[in-house]
Design a protein around this motif. Structure first.
Motif, PDB file in Angstrom:
ATOM      1  N   UNK A 393       0.817  -1.382   0.261  1.00 22.59           N
ATOM      2  CA  UNK A 393      -0.320   0.174  -0.174  1.00 22.59           C
ATOM      3  C   UNK A 393       0.459   1.015  -0.411  1.00 22.59           C
ATOM      4  N   UNK A 394       0.332   2.567  -0.550  1.00 26.30           N
ATOM      5  CA  UNK A 394       1.287   3.819  -0.075  1.00 26.30           C
ATOM      6  C   UNK A 394       1.070   4.385   0.742  1.00 26.30           C
ATOM      7  N   UNK A 395       1.744   4.308   2.237  1.00 26.02           N
ATOM      8  CA  UNK A 395       1.236   4.577   3.625  1.00 26.02           C
ATOM      9  C   UNK A 395       2.050   4.568   4.120  1.00 26.02           C
ATOM     10  N   UNK A 396       3.096   5.474   4.755  1.00 33.50           N
ATOM     11  CA  UNK A 396       3.792   5.395   5.913  1.00 33.50           C
ATOM     12  C   UNK A 396       3.566   3.962   7.024  1.00 33.50           C
ATOM     13  N   UNK A 397       5.010   2.892   6.694  1.00 36.55           N
ATOM     14  CA  UNK A 397       4.806   2.432   8.245  1.00 36.55           C
ATOM     15  C   UNK A 397       3.862   3.097   9.287  1.00 36.55           C
ATOM     16  N   UNK A 398       3.166   2.138  10.143  1.00 39.25           N
ATOM     17  CA  UNK A 398       2.538   2.762  11.464  1.00 39.25           C
ATOM     18  C   UNK A 398       1.188   2.489  11.645  1.00 39.25           C
ATOM     19  N   UNK A 399       0.659   2.590  12.803  1.00 43.89           N
ATOM     20  CA  UNK A 399      -0.660   2.049  13.142  1.00 43.89           C
ATOM     21  C   UNK A 399      -2.208   2.712  12.628  1.00 43.89           C
TER      22      UNK A 399
END
Length: 429
Positions: A393-399
């Motif tokens: 996915x095109x998302x920064x690592x995290x929750x």
């Protein structure tokens, strides 16, 4: 149509076959359930044909509601004209709209119009009044070239129902009826209610070709948008069914959705549905797998267009009721609360005006879609195939928190581990 408002993409329709909606099968019984229907977040109650059914050549014990004997009357099984007016008023009282099915390609073989005006009807080479589609043996087709009086009569009927308060028309096999007639009718109806919603049951591309190949006019969905506000999703529905039957990959369906952006007008509105009176229910396709049902339902809502539920879908009904017999749907698992969440999401402006993107994951059986504007982005990941894998996915690592379940979704190395639940993430820009 040029003047179609894209806010129609926020609408949710609820399709009702009154005969098979309740044991009594009447307008009054439907009225008794309107509060529940409203609570789901429904905007439009859409009724299958409500008129008397022809007897000559009827199919089944009770006949097909699309074989109409008299457009100006109400099927006595359902109630009276006064009962129908009461239903309209009760729907409006709950701040919903009402849409009815209009069948203007054909009538029953013993219809009032056929008996009084045989000159209005299509004739074959033997001068016999008949239908162009042999399987439709209980009906006869109109000939729109026959007389302008036919156009006036059919338009007057629409005006009559609009004056009663009907807010929209779902036009059966609209692709078979001249676009110039629809323009003529819409102009007259606009004088009663300029906000009338016109939904076309445009037909599958293969059926368009078949009708054209046997020598008759049939309009494509692209042409239909000249006059209609919304059209069925029948251009991509074959890919949807083929995936569910194990005949084609999901990517064919997803690519079909992407292609809609290329071939339809900028303000096009599709009517997205997983099931209707003509096709099997999603629960039957996936053998009552509740996780697949939830993922498909969420994916359907996450697309660019209005949504239609077929009565019983909120209960995971798995049997398509017969059109020709008394045949009530059976309730299974109740997903009403899940649908209410999706309906609230669907009403957000971003789902009408936002930029939609469809991605094709490397693994099949998963849809990865986004919709965004300058302030917000929603990401949808739908594991319709219940694949045990992960997705990039095109998302920064995290929750992140899943809008649908409130559970935590972890992104690590730009990947999400797929779960059974559908995922919708809301990102503030």
């Amino acid at each position: 149509m040029k003047k179609t408002k894209i806010k129609l993409r926020n609408l949710v329709l609820y399709q009702v076959y009154v005969r098979n909606f309740s044991e009594a099968g009447t307008f009054n019984e439907l009225i008794n359930d309107l509060d529940r229907i409203k609570s789901l977040g429904i905007d439009i109650v859409y009724l299958l044909p409500i008129h008397p059914i022809g007897v000559d050549g009827k199919k089944g014990e009770l006949g097909c509601p699309y074989s109409i004997k008299d457009y100006r009357s109400i099927n006595p099984e359902l109630g009276t004209m006064e009962d129908f007016q009461k239903l309209i008023d009760e729907v409006h009282f709950r701040k919903m709209k009402i849409m009815i099915d209009i069948v203007y390609n054909h009538t029953s073989r013993d219809s009032v119009l056929r008996n009084n005006h045989p000159e209005y009807f299509f004739r074959n080479k033997n001068n016999e009044i008949t239908t162009k589609v042999p399987d439709w043996s209980d009906v006869v087709d109109f000939d729109y070239k026959s007389s302008k009086d036919l156009w006036i009569e059919l338009t007057d009927i629409l005006v009559m129902y609009s004056k009663m308060g009907v807010d929209g028309y779902r036009c059966d096999v609209a692709s078979f009826v001249p676009i110039d007639f629809w323009k003529f009718a819409r102009k007259a109806v606009d004088k009663v209610n300029r906000n009338t919603i016109w939904l076309s049951e445009s037909v599958h591309g293969g059926f368009v070709k078949y009708i054209r190949d046997i020598g008759y006019k049939c309009y494509s969905e692209s042409e239909i948008y000249q006059v209609f506000d919304m059209a069925y999703d029948y251009d991509i529905e074959p890919y949807y069914q083929a995936y569910l039957k194990g005949e084609r990959p999901l990517k064919d369906y997803l690519e079909g959705i992407k292609r809609q952006e290329e071939i339809y007008p900028e303000n096009y509105v599709k009517m997205k549905n997983l099931e209707n009176h003509d096709f099997d229910r999603i629960a039957s396709y996936v053998n009552q797998d509740i996780n697949k049902i939830l993922n498909w339902t969420a994916l359907n809502y996450f697309q660019k267009g209005a949504v239609m539920l077929y009565a019983g879908e909120e209960y995971c009904a798995d049997i398509k009721p017969s059109l020709f017999e008394k045949d009530l749907y059976k309730k299974h698992e109740d997903i009403s609360d899940f649908i209410i969440k999706l309906n609230k999401l669907k009403k957000k402006k971003i789902f009408a005006k936002g930029i939609f993107n469809i991605y094709i994951p490397e693994i099949d059986g998963v849809a990865y879609n986004t919709v965004e504007n300058e302030l917000d982005k929603y990401i949808g990941i739908f594991n319709v195939g219940q694949v045990d894998s992960e997705i990039t996915v095109d998302l920064p690592d995290g929750k992140y928190r899943n809008y649908l379940t409130k559970g935590i979704i972890t992104v690590k190395d730009s990947k999400i581990k797929l779960k059974k639940d559908p995922i919708i993430l809301h990102i503030k820009k």
